[in-house]
Design a protein around this motif. Structure first.
Motif, PDB file in Angstrom:
ATOM      1  N   SER A   1       0.836  -1.210   0.000  1.00  0.00           N
ATOM      2  CA  SER A   1       0.000   0.000   0.000  1.00  0.00           C
ATOM      3  C   SER A   1       0.868   1.256   0.000  1.00  0.00           C
ATOM      4  O   SER A   1       0.555   2.248  -0.673  1.00  0.00           O
ATOM      5  CB  SER A   1      -0.922  -0.004   1.220  1.00  0.00           C
ATOM      6  N   LYS A   2       1.946   1.220   0.751  1.00  0.00           N
ATOM      7  CA  LYS A   2       2.871   2.353   0.769  1.00  0.00           C
ATOM      8  C   LYS A   2       3.443   2.595  -0.624  1.00  0.00           C
ATOM      9  O   LYS A   2       3.541   3.742  -1.093  1.00  0.00           O
ATOM     10  CB  LYS A   2       3.998   2.086   1.769  1.00  0.00           C
ATOM     11  N   TRP A   3       3.800   1.527  -1.288  1.00  0.00           N
ATOM     12  CA  TRP A   3       4.360   1.626  -2.639  1.00  0.00           C
ATOM     13  C   TRP A   3       3.314   2.191  -3.611  1.00  0.00           C
ATOM     14  O   TRP A   3       3.602   3.078  -4.408  1.00  0.00           O
ATOM     15  CB  TRP A   3       4.829   0.237  -3.080  1.00  0.00           C
ATOM     16  N   ALA A   4       2.084   1.685  -3.504  1.00  0.00           N
ATOM     17  CA  ALA A   4       1.026   2.123  -4.419  1.00  0.00           C
ATOM     18  C   ALA A   4       0.676   3.590  -4.229  1.00  0.00           C
ATOM     19  O   ALA A   4       0.267   4.271  -5.178  1.00  0.00           O
ATOM     20  CB  ALA A   4      -0.219   1.259  -4.223  1.00  0.00           C
ATOM     21  N   ALA A   5       0.827   4.094  -2.990  1.00  0.00           N
ATOM     22  CA  ALA A   5       0.428   5.477  -2.684  1.00  0.00           C
ATOM     23  C   ALA A   5       1.235   6.510  -3.468  1.00  0.00           C
ATOM     24  O   ALA A   5       0.782   7.646  -3.644  1.00  0.00           O
ATOM     25  CB  ALA A   5       0.577   5.734  -1.187  1.00  0.00           C
TER      26      ALA A   5
END
Length: 268
Positions: free
Chosen positions: A140-144
């Protein structure tokens, strides 16, 4: 002969705690030396129906337990208020805490971090010990970086005390590190029923669901022009957290500081 790590489990009568006892039973390198719980004080674990056949005793408070047994690691699966006291007491007694309790304040985390540093002792506090949940947070951090519009939906059993969950808060904090801050939704949006849009965290929304039959579930939903990306994790049984707890125990023995979040150990 395998060197054994001496373990105390706090919250041993609860659903997570009893699962932790069964995890200790399965590993030859772990041995249970005591339990902390308001129930069953003075009884041996083997005397309690449904629990493994350990000779270790139940104690009604952490101080008495540490005075009575020699422990290497404390597994704490209690509540925020009790877990904070247990963690602090463990560090001061030279016992390395592995804490699955969520809901600590930033001030409490800061104090515990500084105390572990002063005492040069390892500690692990993790909002979630399910390895898949940790990966979900990191993905999720990467996608943000690419999808700044995001909402978090977390679902737990109806006996959970804190909302939103520690996992949801940790996920939001990780997203915040990468996401361009923005206020989501229509600028003139109005809640006709207060709370309908969920909690506001840095402009993103967190929704908490509490129902019987659930264990621990989370969806992180990202929106972009013409597309959505959903990153989802489900824990259907409390066994899902045990591999992470064992992983943390193996690592905490070699730490000299507090680590918040299992991902920091998984990246080593």
């Amino acid at each position: 002969m395998t060197k054994q790590t001496k373990v105390v489990v706090a919250g041993a009568s609860g659903k997570m705690g009893s699962e932790a006892l069964r995890m200790v039973e399965k590993h030859d390198d772990l041995t249970l030396v005591g339990c902390v719980d308001l129930q069953h004080t003075g009884m041996q674990v083997k005397e309690v129906e449904g629990l493994p056949k350990f000779d270790a005793y139940f104690y009604d408070n952490i101080d008495t337990c540490f005075e009575s047994v020699d422990a290497d690691v404390l597994i704490d699966l209690t509540s925020p208020k009790v877990g904070y006291k247990h963690t602090k007491t463990a560090i001061l007694n030279g016992v390395r805490p592995v804490v699955g309790t969520t809901g600590f304040s930033n001030e409490e985390l800061k104090e515990l971090t500084e105390l572990a540093k002063e005492q040069k002792i390892g500690a692990v506090i993790a909002p979630n010990f399910a390895m898949g949940a940790v990966l979900m947070m990191q993905f999720s951090k990467w996608a943000a970086k690419h999808f700044p519009d995001v909402e978090i939906i977390e679902k737990h059993h109806d006996q959970k005390l804190d909302a939103p969950s520690g996992t949801a808060v940790k996920t939001a904090e990780l997203i915040q590190e990468e996401r361009t801050q923005k206020k989501q939704g229509h600028p003139d949006e109005e809640e006709t029923i207060k709370g309908a849009r969920g909690a506001d965290f840095d402009g993103m929304r967190i929704h908490s669901m509490r129902l019987p039959g659930l264990v621990a579930h989370q969806e992180v939903v990202f929106g972009g022009p013409g597309e959505n990306l959903t990153i989802k994790h489900d824990s259907f049984h409390r066994q899902s957290f045990m591999s992470g707890i064992k992983f943390a125990i193996d690592h905490v023995l070699h730490l000299d500081e507090l680590v918040y979040g299992l991902e920091h150990l998984m990246m080593d």
